[in-house]
Design a protein around this motif. Structure first.
Motif, PDB file in Angstrom:
ATOM      1  N   GLY A   1       0.745  -1.408  -0.115  1.00 16.43           N
ATOM      2  CA  GLY A   1       0.076   0.022   0.015  1.00 16.43           C
ATOM      3  C   GLY A   1       0.762   1.222  -0.027  1.00 16.43           C
ATOM      4  N   ALA A   2       1.776   1.151   0.611  1.00 23.03           N
ATOM      5  CA  ALA A   2       2.756   2.447   1.032  1.00 23.03           C
ATOM      6  C   ALA A   2       3.429   2.565  -0.400  1.00 23.03           C
ATOM      7  CB  ALA A   2       3.996   2.121   2.038  1.00 23.03           C
ATOM      8  N   MET A   3       3.972   1.646  -1.137  1.00 28.94           N
ATOM      9  CA  MET A   3       4.787   1.812  -2.386  1.00 28.94           C
ATOM     10  C   MET A   3       3.674   2.118  -3.394  1.00 28.94           C
ATOM     11  SD  MET A   3       7.928   1.039  -2.330  1.00 28.94           S
ATOM     12  CE  MET A   3       8.404   0.974  -3.788  1.00 28.94           C
ATOM     13  N   ALA A   4       2.699   1.545  -3.326  1.00 34.08           N
ATOM     14  CA  ALA A   4       1.593   2.043  -4.501  1.00 34.08           C
ATOM     15  C   ALA A   4       1.252   3.426  -4.334  1.00 34.08           C
ATOM     16  CB  ALA A   4       0.220   1.355  -4.443  1.00 34.08           C
ATOM     17  N   SER A   5       1.480   4.049  -3.140  1.00 35.64           N
ATOM     18  CA  SER A   5       0.788   5.571  -3.038  1.00 35.64           C
ATOM     19  C   SER A   5       1.922   6.375  -3.881  1.00 35.64           C
ATOM     20  CB  SER A   5       0.782   6.130  -1.603  1.00 35.64           C
ATOM     21  OG  SER A   5       2.339   5.858  -1.091  1.00 35.64           O
TER      22      SER A   5
ATOM     23  N   SER B   1      -4.147  14.390  -3.724  1.00 38.49           N
ATOM     24  CA  SER B   1      -3.506  13.094  -3.773  1.00 38.49           C
ATOM     25  C   SER B   1      -3.023  12.726  -2.277  1.00 38.49           C
ATOM     26  CB  SER B   1      -1.814  13.453  -4.515  1.00 38.49           C
ATOM     27  OG  SER B   1      -2.265  13.562  -5.808  1.00 38.49           O
ATOM     28  N   ARG B   2      -2.746  11.602  -2.008  1.00 38.78           N
ATOM     29  CA  ARG B   2      -2.578  11.177  -0.692  1.00 38.78           C
ATOM     30  C   ARG B   2      -1.462  10.162  -0.626  1.00 38.78           C
ATOM     31  NH1 ARG B   2      -6.112  11.433   3.600  1.00 38.78           N
ATOM     32  NH2 ARG B   2      -6.776  13.135   2.529  1.00 38.78           N
ATOM     33  N   TRP B   3      -0.283  10.318  -0.011  1.00 40.66           N
ATOM     34  CA  TRP B   3       0.701   9.369   0.222  1.00 40.66           C
ATOM     35  C   TRP B   3       0.668   8.346   1.562  1.00 40.66           C
ATOM     36  CZ3 TRP B   3       0.768  13.749  -2.554  1.00 40.66           C
ATOM     37  CH2 TRP B   3       1.336  13.585  -3.897  1.00 40.66           C
ATOM     38  N   ARG B   4       1.123   7.399   1.584  1.00 45.10           N
ATOM     39  CA  ARG B   4       1.781   6.501   2.907  1.00 45.10           C
ATOM     40  C   ARG B   4       3.002   6.930   3.074  1.00 45.10           C
ATOM     41  NH1 ARG B   4      -0.375   3.080   6.557  1.00 45.10           N
ATOM     42  NH2 ARG B   4       1.109   1.565   7.243  1.00 45.10           N
TER      43      ARG B   4
ATOM     44  N   SER C   1       2.138  17.417   8.199  1.00 43.34           N
ATOM     45  CA  SER C   1       0.742  17.250   7.167  1.00 43.34           C
ATOM     46  C   SER C   1       1.616  17.176   6.173  1.00 43.34           C
ATOM     47  CB  SER C   1      -0.164  18.761   7.458  1.00 43.34           C
ATOM     48  OG  SER C   1       1.114  19.726   6.995  1.00 43.34           O
ATOM     49  N   GLN C   2       0.828  16.841   5.023  1.00 42.94           N
ATOM     50  CA  GLN C   2       1.213  16.449   3.484  1.00 42.94           C
ATOM     51  C   GLN C   2       0.314  17.173   2.679  1.00 42.94           C
ATOM     52  OE1 GLN C   2       0.239  12.950   1.676  1.00 42.94           O
ATOM     53  NE2 GLN C   2      -0.216  11.735   3.724  1.00 42.94           N
ATOM     54  N   ARG C   3       0.805  17.210   1.616  1.00 39.80           N
ATOM     55  CA  ARG C   3       0.008  17.784   0.421  1.00 39.80           C
ATOM     56  C   ARG C   3       0.870  17.521  -0.946  1.00 39.80           C
ATOM     57  NH1 ARG C   3       1.609  23.092  -1.063  1.00 39.80           N
ATOM     58  NH2 ARG C   3       2.549  24.275   0.366  1.00 39.80           N
ATOM     59  N   ARG C   4       0.455  17.579  -2.115  1.00 41.92           N
ATOM     60  CA  ARG C   4       1.109  17.524  -2.990  1.00 41.92           C
ATOM     61  C   ARG C   4       1.905  18.625  -3.540  1.00 41.92           C
ATOM     62  NH1 ARG C   4      -0.619  15.929  -9.338  1.00 41.92           N
ATOM     63  NH2 ARG C   4       1.834  16.110 -10.221  1.00 41.92           N
ATOM     64  N   PHE C   5       3.160  18.677  -4.095  1.00 48.79           N
ATOM     65  CA  PHE C   5       4.227  19.817  -4.129  1.00 48.79           C
ATOM     66  C   PHE C   5       4.067  19.911  -5.571  1.00 48.79           C
ATOM     67  CE2 PHE C   5       8.279  21.390  -4.963  1.00 48.79           C
ATOM     68  CZ  PHE C   5       8.293  22.598  -4.026  1.00 48.79           C
ATOM     69  N   LEU C   6       3.958  21.230  -6.204  1.00 44.59           N
ATOM     70  CA  LEU C   6       3.792  21.570  -7.325  1.00 44.59           C
ATOM     71  C   LEU C   6       4.739  22.819  -7.755  1.00 44.59           C
ATOM     72  CD1 LEU C   6       0.329  20.506  -8.485  1.00 44.59           C
ATOM     73  CD2 LEU C   6       2.379  19.553  -9.397  1.00 44.59           C
TER      74      LEU C   6
ATOM     75  N   GLY D   1       3.713  12.603  -9.165  1.00 47.57           N
ATOM     76  CA  GLY D   1       3.988  13.611  -8.202  1.00 47.57           C
ATOM     77  C   GLY D   1       4.739  13.310  -6.971  1.00 47.57           C
ATOM     78  N   VAL D   2       5.021  14.231  -6.028  1.00 46.00           N
ATOM     79  CA  VAL D   2       5.649  14.426  -4.905  1.00 46.00           C
ATOM     80  C   VAL D   2       5.162  14.784  -4.157  1.00 46.00           C
ATOM     81  CG1 VAL D   2       7.169  16.185  -5.595  1.00 46.00           C
ATOM     82  CG2 VAL D   2       7.936  14.599  -3.922  1.00 46.00           C
ATOM     83  N   PRO D   3       5.068  14.365  -2.584  1.00 47.33           N
ATOM     84  CA  PRO D   3       4.413  15.142  -1.470  1.00 47.33           C
ATOM     85  C   PRO D   3       5.373  16.163  -0.968  1.00 47.33           C
ATOM     86  CG  PRO D   3       5.139  13.081  -0.825  1.00 47.33           C
ATOM     87  CD  PRO D   3       5.445  13.121  -2.408  1.00 47.33           C
ATOM     88  N   ILE D   4       4.796  17.073  -0.117  1.00 45.05           N
ATOM     89  CA  ILE D   4       5.464  18.060   0.641  1.00 45.05           C
ATOM     90  C   ILE D   4       5.132  17.788   1.987  1.00 45.05           C
ATOM     91  CG2 ILE D   4       4.162  19.931   0.240  1.00 45.05           C
ATOM     92  CD1 ILE D   4       6.531  21.883   0.685  1.00 45.05           C
ATOM     93  N   VAL D   5       5.903  17.603   3.024  1.00 44.99           N
ATOM     94  CA  VAL D   5       5.825  17.235   4.472  1.00 44.99           C
ATOM     95  C   VAL D   5       6.155  18.676   5.293  1.00 44.99           C
ATOM     96  CG1 VAL D   5       6.360  16.093   6.284  1.00 44.99           C
ATOM     97  CG2 VAL D   5       6.076  14.920   4.156  1.00 44.99           C
ATOM     98  N   SER D   6       5.137  19.108   5.804  1.00 44.71           N
ATOM     99  CA  SER D   6       5.202  20.363   6.537  1.00 44.71           C
ATOM    100  C   SER D   6       5.280  19.917   7.993  1.00 44.71           C
ATOM    101  CB  SER D   6       3.963  21.347   6.644  1.00 44.71           C
ATOM    102  OG  SER D   6       4.236  21.758   4.958  1.00 44.71           O
ATOM    103  N   VAL D   7       6.311  20.603   8.781  1.00 46.99           N
ATOM    104  CA  VAL D   7       6.549  20.342  10.274  1.00 46.99           C
ATOM    105  C   VAL D   7       6.290  21.734  10.800  1.00 46.99           C
ATOM    106  CG1 VAL D   7       7.772  19.548  11.991  1.00 46.99           C
ATOM    107  CG2 VAL D   7       7.629  18.433   9.621  1.00 46.99           C
TER     108      VAL D   7
END
Length: 901
Positions: free
Chosen positions: A475-479, A517-520, A502-507, A485-491
């Motif tokens: 499931g994680a690899m599939a994401s 989009s959502r990633w694991r 938090s996460q969202r798509r980075f563009l 695309g690629v996620p951006i992780v905010s701390v």
């Protein structure tokens, strides 16, 4: 394989058809119809499984001096369902006869007809349905050798003719009829009838060698199951150098006169094989290993089982001038291709959907082998350079999912790029770091054991990894694989010692707010504790989550991507960023590289102002690690187009000289006698940036000295600086120097000198010489893979360039490409138009509109061209918006820092 793949699509027509009960004749001619001509309906993209091959024997009569050849293919088939037709692949060849027999020994079965199914299939029809059973289909055929470095192709060099093959992805079907799909993995046996003085090479050892007059009939041992794209043939007056120190026989095979340059490959290969065997816990899977150096080869190398073909410029090194970069690249390409012997050859993807798995794993494994055998190269650190290129592509709206359905005509020029190689390697590295190296290895070995000598899919590997680890790896690899695309992780702080992740798509192009989009994501945070630091592992599976870092108080800083192991961008508040930068001496080189690349990405995405970036970069570029400095050079160089204008050029050059002044002082203009490899690998990039964009006259003068010295006596110049000298040393050169470069290109027998002298011809700044160089690119004796080297080298800031955010993409080069698109296309295999289009890159809306109008012309329709155009348009849009948004701020900041406005 190293580098991109490009498929070939030719339109077939019937040249002659003679029907009888025993045979049919069919000609496939490589003729492209006029755009207005109606084309026949295309056959289904995939072959039917009503009848499947179980083995194939190919007999070819090959004389490299001639223009054509003859052959016979005998295919053992299992008919699984009653059928009146057999459909297989055949392109651009003439089938002279077809015969089908029952394996039980009954008489021939009547062939009603054999007809083409354009563009690359044929169909045999029988008078009555074939009942299930085993059959033998025999096809006699003839064809011309290809001359554009694909399929079975001919090369003339040094006054001699040679034959080589390049079959991935759909080129075997042009050499002989076959079931040309990776899932049809069968034993093969090749017999080559060749001139008596020539050496014949294929995947297996020679089983029998018989003289037949002036020819020899060489029969090779039957292979283990292989797909057609991994079959290899080479014929010619080759020289061979044995590779000792392995449990199987090995050779380097070169054209006449080149074997003295095989010493480095001979020395490196046994250690690389031993490292791979240790990791996989099993011997090399095949009976012999030949490394074949081909003077015309479109890619870096190709992993044919037991007979790996390399571009000679990648495999052969002049023993009088061996640079650290050449050694590193050679070891890397050998490690990559030999990793394929297990991952790709022993276990093969079922279909091209999983091409990324073949290449990603080989790249990941090559890095692991390099760190094992050549730790001084620090490949585990420098692999981040490739990761950054993948992240840049993946941050644009035109990116694609790594694993996407391939249903039509395959064009691996679209799918085999930095995502296939570098993103995949980064994702594998991320999950290996999460699971632990031993668990990850156990999953890999379980996967190989379950599917050896057969086919598999990516999901088979994830299930094996999940089985040994107990985690939801699939499931994680599939994401990361099944969505673009690629996620951006905010701390950010969430009160006390808690932080919100938090996460969202980075563009960097497109609207990030419309993406769902959502990633694991396996996130690893690092933060300070008294006298040390601590890491915290978090599965980020929802939009956001709150975690307690257990520090008792908010940490001063948080590194959101510990050891840069994650494939994601990241963001922290300004109150955390400054302490993070200040604490960088506590970080690993990978983390310091990540600081630079992540800041550059935030700038492109309008999440960091340019003046703030330039201030931060000046601090980050001053780093004791040459690997970090090299990334700093690449990052600021990638922004030069958007930052530099005629008004800011002088101030920007001054900024570069000041930013890298300490690096030049620390590492030196010239190599030291015992300096680390990383410095030797970094210095050329630093000198090119300072000499070109930095207008450092001392560096340019030094390069001119290097060029003159090398042309007098190659041994007098440090090997690591030869290319720098030849390219930068040409910038102020005159006509006599230009003619000398051209003469040396035409006469050199050292493979890697050819691209250096061609790039040198493209580096002269005099307008008349630039024009002469472009004419030479069209009319000179260049090989197919060399066609774009001259115009590609002209992508530098020069007088007459489109300076408004486009200094590195001169208008003249884009216009030249559009004026000569057809001529350039004709010099290279079909679908290489994708590469030609890159010459139209730029940094303005005007260039984007020109490119769009050019590509919309129906006369230039090519498979995959629209995909390449979208990617290029996104890159242009990203650069143009950055320049428009930040240009005034850049100008003000640079002037505020300059001693003189």
């Amino acid at each position: 394989m190293i580098s991109g793949r490009w498929s070939r699509l030719l339109v077939a027509r019937v040249a002659s058809l003679s029907r009888s009960a025993m045979f049919a004749s069919l000609s496939f001619a490589a003729l492209a119809p006029a755009p207005s001509r109606a084309e026949p309906a295309a056959p289904p993209a995939r072959l039917s499984h009503d009848a499947e091959p179980r083995a194939e024997t190919v007999q070819l009569t090959l004389d490299p001096v001639k223009a054509d050849y003859t052959g016979q293919a005998t295919i053992t088939l299992e008919v699984k369902e009653p059928t009146s037709t057999l459909r297989f692949h055949a392109r651009a060849l003439t089938i002279d006869s077809a015969m089908l027999r029952r394996a039980a020994g009954a008489g021939a079965i009547a062939v009603r007809s054999i007809v083409p199914l354009p563009p690359d299939q044929a169909q045999v029809t029988f008078a009555a349905p074939l009942p299930p059973g085993t059959y033998t289909l025999t096809l006699h055929f003839h064809n011309h050798y290809n001359t554009r470095a694909i399929s079975l192709y001919k090369v003339v060099t040094g006054g001699r003719s040679y034959l080589f093959t390049q079959f991935e992805d759909t080129e075997a079907r042009e050499a002989f009829p076959c079931w040309d799909e990776p899932e049809f993995k069968i034993p093969w046996q090749l017999t080559l009838t060749v001139p008596d003085g020539d050496l014949a090479v294929s995947n297996t050892p020679i089983e029998r060698d018989d003289r037949e007059g002036a020819m020899r009939r060489v029969t090779f041992a039957r292979t283990r199951p292989l797909p057609s794209y991994l079959i290899a043939v080479a014929v010619g007056a080759f020289e061979t150098v044995p590779i000792t120190g392995m449990h199987m026989p090995g050779r380097v095979i070169t054209v006449k006169g080149a074997s003295a340059m095989a010493a480095e490959a001979v020395h490196m290969t046994p250690g690389i094989i031993a490292s791979l065997e240790r990791y996989f816990g099993r011997p090399y899977p095949y009976d012999k290993l030949d490394l074949i150096a081909a003077p015309e080869f479109l890619y870096g190398a190709m992993e044919n089982a037991g007979a790996v073909v390399f571009a000679d410029r990648r495999l052969l090194i002049n023993p009088r001038s061996v640079s650290p970069e050449q050694r590193q690249q050679l070891a890397g390409v050998i490690a990559h291709e030999l990793a394929h012997m297990w991952f790709g050859d022993l276990v093969t993807m079922k279909w091209w959907d999983d091409l990324w798995l073949n290449e990603s794993f080989a790249s990941w494994m090559a890095t692991k082998v390099m760190d094992d055998v050549y730790p001084e190269n620090k490949n585990g650190v420098t692999s981040l350079y490739g990761t950054e290129r993948a992240l840049t592509t993946d941050s644009r709206a035109s990116t694609r999912a790594m694993r996407e359905k391939v249903t039509g005509a395959t064009n691996l020029g679209q799918t085999a790029n930095e995502l296939t190689y570098n993103k995949g390697e980064a994702v594998l590295t991320m999950f290996e770091g999460w699971l632990g190296a031993e668990k990850f290895r156990a999953g890999v070995l379980e996967y190989l054991k379950a599917h050896e000598w057969g086919n598999a899919e990516g999901s088979d590997l994830w299930r094996a990894l999940g089985h040994v680890s107990g985690d939801d790896i699939e499931g994680a690899m599939a994401s990361f694989l099944d969505q673009p695309g690629v996620p951006i992780v905010s701390v950010e702080p969430a009160g006390g010692s808690r932080v919100r992740i938090s996460q969202r798509r980075f563009l960097t192009s497109g609207d990030p707010l419309v993406e769902a989009s959502r990633w694991r994501i396996p996130v690893i945070l690092r933060y300070p504790t008294p006298g040390s630091s601590r890491t915290l592992r978090v599965w980020l599976t929802s939009r956001d989550t709150v975690v307690d870092v257990g520090a008792g108080a908010p940490p001063r800083w948080i590194e959101p991507n510990a050891d840069a192991s994650g494939y994601y961008r990241w963001h922290v508040p300004q109150t955390m960023l400054d302490p993070l930068v200040a604490a960088r001496s506590l970080f690993t080189p990978r983390e310091r590289i990540d600081l630079i690349t992540n800041s550059t990405a935030l700038l492109r995405a309008d999440q960091l102002f340019a003046d703030r970036y330039l201030s931060l970069f000046a601090q980050l570029a001053d780093d004791p690690s040459p690997e970090v400095t090299r990334q700093a050079v690449e990052s600021i160089g990638s922004l030069r187009v958007a930052f530099e204008t005629p008004k800011t050029a002088s101030a920007f050059a001054s900024y570069l000289r000041v930013s890298f002044e300490s690096a030049l002082e620390r590492f030196g203009l010239e190599p030291g006698p015992t300096e680390p490899v990383g410095i030797s690998l970094m210095r050329p990039s630093l000198l090119r940036l300072l000499g070109d964009a930095g207008n450092d006259t001392r560096v340019v003068a030094y390069a001119e000295t290097l060029s003159a010295s090398y042309r007098r006596d190659p041994a007098s110049v440090p090997a690591s600086l030869v290319e720098t000298g030849l390219l930068m040393g040409a910038m102020r050169g005159n006509r006599a120097m230009f003619d000398d470069y051209r003469h040396r290109f035409e006469t050199t027998t050292v493979p890697n000198e050819r691209p250096m002298y061609l790039a040198g011809l493209g580096s002269f700044r005099d307008p008349a010489l630039r024009k002469a160089a472009l004419e030479y690119a069209l009319q000179g004796p260049l090989r197919p893979q060399e066609t774009l080297m001259i115009p590609g080298a002209m992508g530098v800031s020069v007088a007459g360039a489109e300076f408004r955010g486009g200094g590195a993409y001169p208008d003249e080069i884009a216009q030249w490409m559009m004026d000569h698109f057809s001529a350039l296309s004709a010099k290279m295999p079909p679908n290489f138009a994708n590469r030609i289009l890159a010459l139209a890159a730029g940094c303005s809306e005007t260039r984007a509109h020109t490119l769009r109008d050019f590509c919309e012309d129906p006369a230039r329709k090519r498979v995959g061209l629209d995909v390449t155009a979208r990617r290029l348009a996104d890159a242009i849009d990203e650069c143009a918006k950055l320049h428009e948004r930040e240009g005034a701020r850049i100008e003000r900041w640079l002037y505020s820092q300059a001693a003189e406005p």
